[in-house]
Write an enzyme that holds these catalytic residues in place. Sequence first.
Site, PDB file in Angstrom:
ATOM      1  N   LYS A  86       0.845  -1.211   0.000  1.00 35.85           N
ATOM      2  CA  LYS A  86       0.000   0.000   0.000  1.00 35.85           C
ATOM      3  C   LYS A  86       0.878   1.257   0.000  1.00 35.85           C
ATOM      4  O   LYS A  86       0.612   2.213  -0.733  1.00 35.85           O
ATOM      5  CB  LYS A  86      -0.934  -0.021   1.225  1.00 35.85           C
ATOM      6  CG  LYS A  86      -2.015  -1.091   1.107  1.00 35.85           C
ATOM      7  CD  LYS A  86      -2.750  -1.377   2.414  1.00 35.85           C
ATOM      8  CE  LYS A  86      -3.672  -2.590   2.222  1.00 35.85           C
ATOM      9  NZ  LYS A  86      -4.345  -3.035   3.442  1.00 35.85           N
ATOM     10  N   GLN A 144      -4.346  -2.021   9.941  1.00 34.02           N
ATOM     11  CA  GLN A 144      -4.257  -3.309   9.249  1.00 34.02           C
ATOM     12  C   GLN A 144      -4.757  -4.440  10.149  1.00 34.02           C
ATOM     13  O   GLN A 144      -4.330  -4.564  11.302  1.00 34.02           O
ATOM     14  CB  GLN A 144      -2.795  -3.554   8.823  1.00 34.02           C
ATOM     15  CG  GLN A 144      -2.593  -4.799   8.000  1.00 34.02           C
ATOM     16  CD  GLN A 144      -3.208  -4.694   6.600  1.00 34.02           C
ATOM     17  OE1 GLN A 144      -3.153  -3.650   5.956  1.00 34.02           O
ATOM     18  NE2 GLN A 144      -3.795  -5.778   6.126  1.00 34.02           N
ATOM     19  N   ASP A 193     -10.800   2.580   4.777  1.00 29.58           N
ATOM     20  CA  ASP A 193     -11.096   1.153   4.567  1.00 29.58           C
ATOM     21  C   ASP A 193     -12.608   0.903   4.578  1.00 29.58           C
ATOM     22  O   ASP A 193     -13.053  -0.195   4.249  1.00 29.58           O
ATOM     23  CB  ASP A 193     -10.453   0.306   5.686  1.00 29.58           C
ATOM     24  CG  ASP A 193      -9.215  -0.445   5.203  1.00 29.58           C
ATOM     25  OD1 ASP A 193      -9.066  -0.638   3.980  1.00 29.58           O
ATOM     26  OD2 ASP A 193      -8.409  -0.848   6.066  1.00 29.58           O
TER      27      ASP A 193
END
Length: 300
Positions: free
Chosen positions: A58, A102, A125
């Site tokens: 990312k 994450q 997200d």
Amino acid sequence: MGNSKNPVLLDGKKTSDQLKASIQIKAQTLTSLLGRPPGLAAVLVGNDGASATYVAAKMKACAACGIHSFTVHLPEDIAEEELLQEIEKLNHQEHVDGFIVQLPLPKHISVERVTEAIRPEKDVDCFHPDNVGRLTLGRPRFLPATPGGIITLFNHYHIETEGRHVVVLGRSHIVGLPMTLLLAAPGAGGNATVTVCHSRTQNLEHHMQQADILIAAIGKPAFVQAHHVKPGAVVVDVGITRVPDNTAPRGYRLLGDVDFPKVAPKCSAITPVPGGVGPMTIITLLSNTLEAASRNMNRL
Ligand code: NAP
């Protein structure tokens, strides 16, 4: 569209490389308007190898597109309260337009508390309940990263979802559930008839065999076999599992949920693993970051 034995490869790597060019241009424009580049942060807790690899990918994509990014790496044994304080810092940092935590997190940390601590405007997200609620009502603030990437891949390859029967394997909050919401929603990329399957589904094989489009997101390597798939179906493999392999350079291989060599000849189109859904997930994340930055600009 390909026919059986000669399916179209839904190449997420190639597609994402093409899309990065337009993301880069948008990032440049935003940089001049904001007086700084758009910013994405990633919180990485512990030393899980797969998570570190995903975060690194990312960050690399951000660098390629002119998005400023950084990782907040925290120890495995961090207290939940301390992690929440780190999140609160990111919530207030002006140069951070969006950030992710994450997953998975260590067992002693509540994913729900962490997700709810992220300011919804920075939740690129799309995990915060406010954002999932907005998505459910057809007024999304952000697209959920993996399902949004799959819809973008469908657009790119002109795969129509309207009126088609999509079977989604998995109902997780990250993939299966938001995938179902997007596909069943009215409008482009949606308007599908969706069946959601999970570990308690009966007659799973029967459901899979009805799919015009089969999306596998269960994390069980090579679970989907040729006899599960209707001839000419589109198959999307979300699964990524590291399987130990002493002959591989890194000591493991990445396997999807679909037995690609056996299933591909039956499909009209199929995603590979790796190089299918993964790179498209990152594209949505970058697009969401630009969306967050552009809303910040409008507030200036
Ligand atoms: P998850 O949270 O573990 O959820 C798995 C889902 O699959 C659950 O809903 C579970 O049902 C269902 N399931 C498990 N075994 C099943 C079976 N035998 N038959 C039918 N359903 C079954 O996983 P996830 O986070 O959604 O991730 C799924 C996979 O996608 C993993 O391999 C993950 O690494 C990968 N992934 C890839 C990307 C990407 O960018 N490519 C992004 C995210 C995840 P229950 O709800 O009943 O337990």
